[in-house]
Design an enzyme around this catalytic site. Structure first.
Site, mmCIF file in Angstrom:
data_model
loop_
_atom_site.group_PDB
_atom_site.id
_atom_site.type_symbol
_atom_site.label_atom_id
_atom_site.label_comp_id
_atom_site.label_asym_id
_atom_site.label_seq_id
_atom_site.Cartn_x
_atom_site.Cartn_y
_atom_site.Cartn_z
ATOM 1 N N LYS A 1 -5.086 -6.152 -4.256
ATOM 2 C CA LYS A 1 -5.992 -5.017 -4.043
ATOM 3 C C LYS A 1 -7.198 -5.440 -3.201
ATOM 4 O O LYS A 1 -7.695 -4.681 -2.364
ATOM 5 C CB LYS A 1 -6.445 -4.469 -5.396
ATOM 6 C CG LYS A 1 -5.296 -3.833 -6.177
ATOM 7 C CD LYS A 1 -5.677 -3.598 -7.632
ATOM 8 C CE LYS A 1 -4.542 -2.961 -8.407
ATOM 9 N NZ LYS A 1 -4.758 -2.986 -9.864
ATOM 10 N N GLU B 1 -3.433 5.621 -1.416
ATOM 11 C CA GLU B 1 -4.610 5.724 -2.293
ATOM 12 C C GLU B 1 -4.343 5.121 -3.674
ATOM 13 O O GLU B 1 -5.222 4.503 -4.280
ATOM 14 C CB GLU B 1 -5.019 7.202 -2.433
ATOM 15 C CG GLU B 1 -6.273 7.427 -3.239
ATOM 16 C CD GLU B 1 -7.497 6.732 -2.639
ATOM 17 O OE1 GLU B 1 -7.942 7.157 -1.573
ATOM 18 O OE2 GLU B 1 -7.989 5.761 -3.245
ATOM 19 N N VAL C 1 -4.783 0.975 -4.924
ATOM 20 C CA VAL C 1 -5.989 0.253 -5.351
ATOM 21 C C VAL C 1 -6.751 1.088 -6.376
ATOM 22 O O VAL C 1 -7.149 2.224 -6.093
ATOM 23 C CB VAL C 1 -6.932 -0.047 -4.158
ATOM 24 C CG1 VAL C 1 -8.114 -0.887 -4.626
ATOM 25 C CG2 VAL C 1 -6.194 -0.762 -3.041
HETATM 26 N N1 HSE Z 1 -1.443 -3.853 -13.635
HETATM 27 C C1 HSE Z 1 -2.459 -3.079 -12.996
HETATM 28 C C2 HSE Z 1 -3.741 -3.156 -13.803
HETATM 29 C C3 HSE Z 1 -1.974 -1.634 -12.879
HETATM 30 O O1 HSE Z 1 -3.744 -3.646 -14.943
HETATM 31 O O2 HSE Z 1 -4.793 -2.763 -13.280
HETATM 32 C C4 HSE Z 1 -2.774 -0.839 -11.895
HETATM 33 O O3 HSE Z 1 -2.624 -1.299 -10.583
#
Ligand code: HSE
Ligand code: NDP
Length: 432
Positions: A203, A127, A130
């Site tokens: 993602k 979970e 993403v």
């Molecule tokens: N580097 C990612 C972001 C962290 O800025 O959304 C969360 O997955």
């Protein structure tokens, strides 16, 4: 209560919060899962590093094999591909339940890991991989298991959303906004995966696999990051009542040959300020799902950060521990639909192209002719004096068109002697 030993691999931003919350909410978590939750090991690189949180020093270890082999549930929060891949494989082969927040690992090696989980009669939960705290994996994997998802459009990278938001609201340049994101701890010292769109692509691949019951990997996603977005792009967008957002889009569509498949893309796009995604500010995430029966659903919340992400990990921990003591399994990988990945050129979108041209009779006609020759219909054309008083800027908005046709237009504009520069070419989200 049956004891479940838990190895937490990685005790950084997320791992430390997972450990804190297990300690603080142990009684509730145990009552909900029906298991006695015992942290048996915490794997780190350096056991002597100064840590600003309380953990029994006897739990800290650099011995990955012992930590993994002694656990019923392994929570992987190291990040990256190796050694995380090796550790997760070992845990699954042991029959342990694995919980991970590692989207890079899943987007690259997900299929291998799902297979290992099934072969060893155990579960893989992710979970947190993403959109941080936002329960989009559960939403797709369980809540929408009876529906047909047609399209998914989301802001799934907090760092880039923060940068674009800063540029839009303060007039900051890309470089200034990136520096602020790094100072605030949103962007990594090496922010490549975020700003080049790779984190969003990972993602997107995970969500598309779940939504379309097919295998989608990182390599399938066409990716464009935000590094070429300028303060002028932001200014122009604002003049037209739009903002620029880095979007992850996955959709069912039919290509030119009539084949039904999946399109997966990540790109910066112009979004009207009236669109629900336009209001997603700072480091927040949001995903809009268009479903056959449920209609439009929007998931929104904190996409990153220690405690929000730990919340997602703990929901997996409750589910995983509960299945271990009460029986049952998490849903297995569902890939029966086996939809093919379509060529991104077959995607259909509206575009807005901004060019600088020579001030001369017939130039507008020539430019419009290039669009017409490639079958791209124009919705609106606006001509401005360039800011420096020389030359002319033309902003051309198209009707919905194929990516491949628009690319042919861009190539032809690039060859035209009247066109001095192609300042930007951005997709526009929203109906024609
Ligand atoms: N580097 C990612 C972001 C962290 O800025 O959304 C969360 O997955
Ligand atoms: P951090 O870099 O803050 O922490 C990583 C931890 O892993 C550290 O404790 C580090 O040890 C340990 N570690 C790293 N490499 C090794 C190794 N080779 N052997 C043993 N331990 C190692 O990462 P985050 O907590 O930010 O992220 C963890 C995971 O969660 C990643 O997959 C990330 O993508 C994901 N995630 C993160 C979010 C966030 O907001 N941070 C949001 C959503 C998902 P040491 O402490 O000794 O350096």
């Amino acid at each position: 209560m049956t004891v479940q030993n838990i190895a937490v691999l990685g005790a950084g931003t997320v791992g430390a919060q997972v450990l804190r919350l297990i300690n603080e909410h142990r009684d509730d978590l145990q009552a909900r899962s029906g298991a006695q939750l015992n942290v048996s090991a915490v794997l780190v690189r350096d056991v002597n590093a100064k840590r600003d949180w309380d953990v029994d020093p006897n739990l800290l270890t650099t011995d990955a094999q012992a930590a993994i082999d002694g656990a019923d549930i392994v929570i992987e929060l190291i990040g990256g591909i190796e050694p995380a891949f090796t550790y997760v494989k070992r845990a699954l082969k042991n029959g342990s339940t694995v919980i991970t927040g590692n989207k890079a690992l899943l987007a690259q090696h997900g299929p291998k890991l799902y297979e290992l989980a099934a072969q060893n009669d155990t579960d893989l939960y992710y979970e947190a991989a993403v959109a941080g705290a936002v329960p989009i994996v559960y939403g797709l994997r369980e809540s929408l298991a009876g529906d047909r998802v047609n399209r998914m459009i989301g802001i799934v990278n907090g760092t880039t959303n923060f940068i674009l938001d800063q540029m839009a609201t303060t007039g900051a340049s890309y470089e200034e906004a990136l520096k602020e994101a790094q100072d605030l701890g949103y962007a990594e010292a090496d922010p490549t995966a975020d700003v080049e769109g790779l984190d969003a692509a990972a993602k997107c691949a995970i969500m598309a696999s779940l939504a379309f019951h097919s295998r989608v990997t990182m390599e399938d996603v066409e990716v464009e990051g935000i590094t070429s977005i300028t303060a002028e792009d932001m200014e122009e967008a604002a003049k037209q009542g739009m903002v620029i957002k880095l979007l992850a889009i996955a959709e069912r569509r039919v290509d030119i040959e009539g084949v039904e498949g999946i399109g997966v893309q990540v790109y910066p796009a112009l979004v009207p300020t009236t669109h629900p995604l336009a209001t997603v500010s700072g480091a927040f995430n949001a995903v809009v799902l268009e479903n056959e029966s449920a209609g439009r659903l929007m998931f929104y919340g904190q996409g990153a950060g220690g405690a929000p992400t730990a919340s997602a990990v703990l929901s997996d921990l409750v589910a995983g521990a509960s299945h271990r003591v009460r029986g049952g399994h998490a849903p297995r990988e569902s890939r029966y639909a086996e939809l093919p990945i379509l060529d991104p050129g077959s995607a259909q979108t509206r575009f807005q192209v901004r060019i600088r041209v020579r001030e001369a009779a017939g130039v507008l006609e020539e430019v419009a002719g290039i669009f017409a020759r490639h079958g791209v219909s124009l919705l609106a054309v606006q001509q401005n004096k360039a800011k420096d008083g020389q030359d002319v800027q033309i902003v051309l908005a198209t009707h919905t068109t194929r990516d491949s046709d628009l690319q042919a237009v861009i190539d032809a504009l690039g060859k035209s002697k009247s066109v001095l520069a192609i300042e930007s070419s951005l997709r526009v989200e929203g109906d024609d």
